[in-house]
Design an enzyme around this catalytic site. Structure first.
Site, PDB file in Angstrom:
ATOM      1  CG  ASN A 192      -1.905   1.100   1.288  1.00 34.92           C
ATOM      2  OD1 ASN A 192      -1.661   2.136   1.884  1.00 34.92           O
ATOM      3  ND2 ASN A 192      -3.024   0.903   0.643  1.00 34.92           N
TER       4      ASN A 192
HETATM    5  C1  LIG Z   1      -6.396   0.175   3.204  1.00 38.20           C
HETATM    6  C2  LIG Z   1      -5.019  -0.280   3.373  1.00 38.20           C
HETATM    7  C3  LIG Z   1      -4.087   0.489   4.072  1.00 38.20           C
HETATM    8  C4  LIG Z   1      -4.389   1.867   4.579  1.00 38.20           C
HETATM    9  O1  LIG Z   1      -5.224   1.832   5.671  1.00 38.20           O
HETATM   10  P1  LIG Z   1      -5.473   3.169   6.557  1.00 38.20           P
HETATM   11  O2  LIG Z   1      -6.080   2.644   7.811  1.00 38.20           O
HETATM   12  O3  LIG Z   1      -6.377   4.031   5.760  1.00 38.20           O
HETATM   13  O4  LIG Z   1      -4.154   3.806   6.773  1.00 38.20           O
HETATM   14  C5  LIG Z   1      -2.832  -0.045   4.284  1.00 38.20           C
HETATM   15  N1  LIG Z   1      -2.509  -1.263   3.810  1.00 38.20           N
HETATM   16  C6  LIG Z   1      -3.365  -2.023   3.114  1.00 38.20           C
HETATM   17  C7  LIG Z   1      -2.942  -3.375   2.626  1.00 38.20           C
HETATM   18  C8  LIG Z   1      -4.655  -1.555   2.863  1.00 38.20           C
HETATM   19  O5  LIG Z   1      -5.508  -2.313   2.159  1.00 38.20           O
END
Ligand SMILES: *Cc1c(COP(=O)(O)O)cnc(C)c1O
Length: 509
Positions: A192
Site C-alpha cells: 500500500n
Molecule cells: C487500506 C489499506 C491500508 C491503509 O489503511 P489506513 O487505515 O487508511 O491507513 C494499508 N494497507 C493495506 C494493505 C490496505 O488495504
C-alpha cells in the site's frame, strides 16, 4: 444548546441516519458535483447569530448529500470496505459524550482498561499467537491506532530506534548519525502507498522488492535485496509484509520471509489492513501461517469488521522497544499507578487518544463471534457469486479472486476494459476502480457494504455486462450462461466457502 434541544437534535439525526440506510439504494453511489460546488451553497463566514438546529437538518440534503460518495451503498465496490454498523455508531456517540482523553491510565482508567481487554478479545478472535496479547507476565501487547498507515509508521520508528540502540550497545564507536544514514527498509512493489509514506516520514529508504507473478513477496527476492544492501554497507532493519494487498488481495509468503527477518535481525511488520478480518474464520487462518515471526501485526476493524473508522488494531511481540522509543516523560503526566497498566501515549504518535474501544466492545457484543463470521463468510460468498457471473460470459476473464475481491477484465486490448470502466463510472450507479495485474489493466470488484445482497450483485453484473454490450456487442448466437445456484454452491464448496446460504437468504450482516 441545552440538553432538551440536544435530545431533539440527536434523535432527529438518528432518524435521519436510519432513513438514509433504509433508502440508500435510491441514491446514485457516485455524486454529480464539480470541485468547488459546496462553497457556493454556504455563506462565506460564520453566522453572526446562532441558528436553529432544524435549519442545519434541512441543509444536509441541500449541501452535504449532493457531494457524498456513498461508501455504505450496496453498489459501492471500490477500494476496500469502510466498516459501518449501528452498534458501532452508538459506541461513537458515547465516546463523544464522554470525550475523555485516555493518554495515561489515570486520565481515564476505563479507556485504557477496556482497550487492553478488547485487544485481547480481538487477538483471540483472530487466532493470533498468545505472545501478542496484553498480559501482566509477557512482553507483548495490543493497542488501537487511528489507521494502518500510522501502525506501519509506529512499527518503523520503534524498529529504527531499537536498531540504533542495539548497534551502539554492541559497538560504542559507531556514531548514531552513521547508523541512521545507513538504515534501509523493505516492502514489496504491491504494498500500500502508506508503506512508502512511512519510509518518507521516518526518513529511511523504503525499497520495493519485486513481488512474484501472483503479487506475493517471496523469501528469495527479499534475501537478494538484503544481501545486496549489506554488501553496500547498509543496515537492513525493517520489513513490511502484506497480507491482502490493496490491488489484488495477494498474500506475502510469511513462512519464507519470517525466518529471513529472524536470521538478519530485522523487524517484521505485517500489514493485514483488509484481510485481517478474515482470520476470525478458522478456515482462512492458513493464509497467515508464519505470523509468529512478526514483531508487529496490524489490521483494520474499520475496514471489514463492522467497526466505524477509525479503529486499527496493532499488536507487538515486545512492547518494550516501542515504549523505549516513544517515552517522553513530563512531570505533569506522572501518576502513582505507572507500570501497572499501559500508558498508551507511549504506544502512538499523538499524546491524546479517543475512547475507541467502546465501539469495538458494542460491535463485538451485538454481533458475537458468530455474527462477525457470518458477515465475512457471506461477503466472500457474494464475491464468489460475482466471479461465477463474470466467468459465464466469454467476453470476460477473471484474473484473481481472493476473499471479497474479484479482479476481472474484457479479453483483448486494455483499451476495452478502460472504456468499460469509464462508462461504468460515468453512469454513477456503480463505483469500481482499477489496478494492474501482470501488466494488464483490470477492474477490481469488492463486496464492500454491509447491506450488499445477492440482488445487488446481480444488479452490478447486469449493469457491467449491459455496458459491455456497447463495447463488444454480444453475438446474437452466443448463449450467455447465468450460473445456476447449484453450480455456485458447488463452486463455493470446492473452495471452502461456507457463507452461501446466509448470503442468499438475508444478505450479509
Ligand atoms: C487500506 C489499506 C491500508 C491503509 O489503511 P489506513 O487505515 O487508511 O491507513 C494499508 N494497507 C493495506 C494493505 C490496505 O488495504
Amino acid at each position: 444548546m441545552d440538553s432538551k434541544e440536544f435530545r431533539e437534535f440527536g434523535k432527529a439525526m438518528i432518524d435521519y441516519v436510519a432513513d438514509y440506510m433504509d433508502n440508500i439504494r435510491d441514491r446514485n453511489v457516485l455524486p454529480s458535483v464539480e470541485p468547488g460546488y459546496l462553497e457556493k451553497l454556504v455563506p462565506k463566514d460564520t453566522p453572526e447569530l446562532g441558528e436553529d438546529w432544524k435549519s442545519i437538518m434541512t441543509d444536509i440534503e441541500r449541501v452535504i448529500m449532493p457531494g457524498i460518495t456513498h461508501w455504505n451503498s450496496p453498489h459501492f465496490h471500490a477500494y476496500y470496505p469502510t466498516a459501518c454498523s449501528f452498534p458501532s455508531i452508538v459506541g461513537e456517540i458515547l465516546s463523544a459524550g464522554l470525550s475523555s482523553i485516555g493518554f495515561s491510565w489515570i486520565s481515564s482508567p476505563a479507556c485504557t482498561e477496556l482497550e487492553v481487554v478488547m485487544m485481547n478479545w480481538l487477538g483471540n478472535l483472530l487466532g493470533l499467537p498468545e505472545t501478542f496479547l496484553n498480559s501482566s507476565s509477557g512482553p507483548g501487547g495490543g493497542t488501537i491506532q487511528g489507521s494502518a498507515s500510522e501502525a506501519t509508521l509506529v512499527g518503523l520508528l520503534s524498529a529504527r530506534e531499537k536498531t540504533v540502540k542495539e548497534l551502539r550497545e554492541n559497538d560504542p564507536s559507531l556514531s548514531e548519525s552513521d547508523i541512521r544514514g545507513r538504515l534501509v527498509a523493505y516492502t514489496s512493489d504491491q504494498a500500500n502507498s502508506s508503506v512508502e509514506k512511512a519510509g518518507l516520514l521516518g526518513a529511511v529508504p523504503m525499497k520495493h522488492v519485486p513481488a512474484d507473478e501472483n503479487g506475493c513477496l517471496r523469501g528469495e527476492a527479499l534475501q537478494k535485496a538484503i544481501d545486496e544492501d549489506k554488501r553496500n554497507n547498509r543496515i537492513p532493519f525493517y520489513v513490511v509484509a502484506t497480507l491482502g494487498s490493496t490491488g489484488t488481495c495477494a498474500f506475502d509468503k510469511l513462512e519464507e520471509i519470517g525466518p529471513i527477518c529472524k536470521k538478519e535481525g530485522v523487524w517484521l511488520h505485517i500489514d493485514a489492513a483488509y484481510a485481517g478480518t478474515a482470520f476470525v474464520c478458522p478456515e482462512y487462518r492458513p493464509l497467515m501461517k508464519g505470523v509468529h515471526y512478526a514483531d508487529s501485526f496490524n489490521y483494520n476493524p474499520h475496514k471489514w469488521m463492522l467497526v466505524n473508522f477509525d479503529c486499527s488494531a496493532m499488536w507487538f511481540q515486545n512492547v518494550k522497544h516501542l515504549v523505549e522509543s516513544f517515552n517522553v516523560d513530563r512531570i505533569y503526566l506522572k501518576h502513582q499507578h505507572e507500570g501497572h497498566a499501559p500508558d498508551y501515549r507511549h504506544w502512538q504518535i499523538a499524546l491524546g487518544r479517543r475512547f475507541r474501544s467502546l465501539k469495538l466492545w458494542f460491535t463485538l457484543r451485538i454481533y458475537g463471534v458468530e455474527g462477525i463470521r457470518n458477515h465475512v463468510r457471506s461477503q466472500i460468498a457474494l464475491a464468489k457469486y460475482f466471479e461465477e457471473l463474470v466467468s459465464g460470459d466469454s467476453r470476460f476473464e477473471v484474473l484473481t479472486s481472493n476473499l471479497g475481491l474479484v479482479c476481472f477484465r474484457l479479453k483483448g486490448d486494455d483499451k476495452l476494459t478502460k472504456d468499460l470502466l469509464q462508462k461504468i463510472t460515468e453512469k454513477k450507479k456503480l463505483y469500481l476502480i482499477s489496478c494492474y495485474y501482470r501488466n494488464k489493466f483490470v477492474i477490481r470488484f469488492v463486496i464492500c457494504s454491509r447491506l450488499t445482497n445477492s440482488s445487488d450483485v446481480e444488479f452490478a453484473w447486469k449493469e457491467i455486462s449491459g455496458i459491455a454490450n456497447e463495447i463488444i456487442p454480444r453475438k446474437f448466437f452466443e448463449n450467455v450462461k447465468m450460473p445456476s445456484i447449484s453450480s455456485i454452491a458447488d463452486s463455493c464448496k470446492n473452495n471452502g466457502i461456507v457463507g452461501l446460504n446466509d448470503a442468499f437468504s438475508k444478505g450479509a450482516a
